[in-house]
Design a protein around this motif. Structure first.
Motif: not given
Length: 70
Positions: A31-37, A42-47, A53-63
């Protein structure tokens, strides 16, 4: 550098401890790792203004696969 080497050795020993390994594989740790990811994604998407967004989501899923207890 001797102080750094000592800290590194202690950290490695700590991470090899069975109780620590179990804690890292717990649902709470997941749960902690999910919250951090989620926050990082979200911060990367906003920045980037949502342009990647699609690449950020893919990177999040891989991490999450690497960090998760699956």
């Amino acid at each position: 550098m001797a102080g750094f080497d000592d800290i590194t050795k202690k950290a490695r020993a700590f991470l090899k401890d069975g109780k620590v390994q179990e804690a890292l594989k717990s649902e709470k740790a997941e749960g902690v790792s999910d919250n951090i990811l989620d926050a990082v994604a979200s911060a990367a998407d906003k920045a980037t203004g949502g342009k990647h967004a699609d690449k950020i989501q893919q990177a999040k899923e891989q991490a999450d696969k690497k960090l998760g207890n699956q």
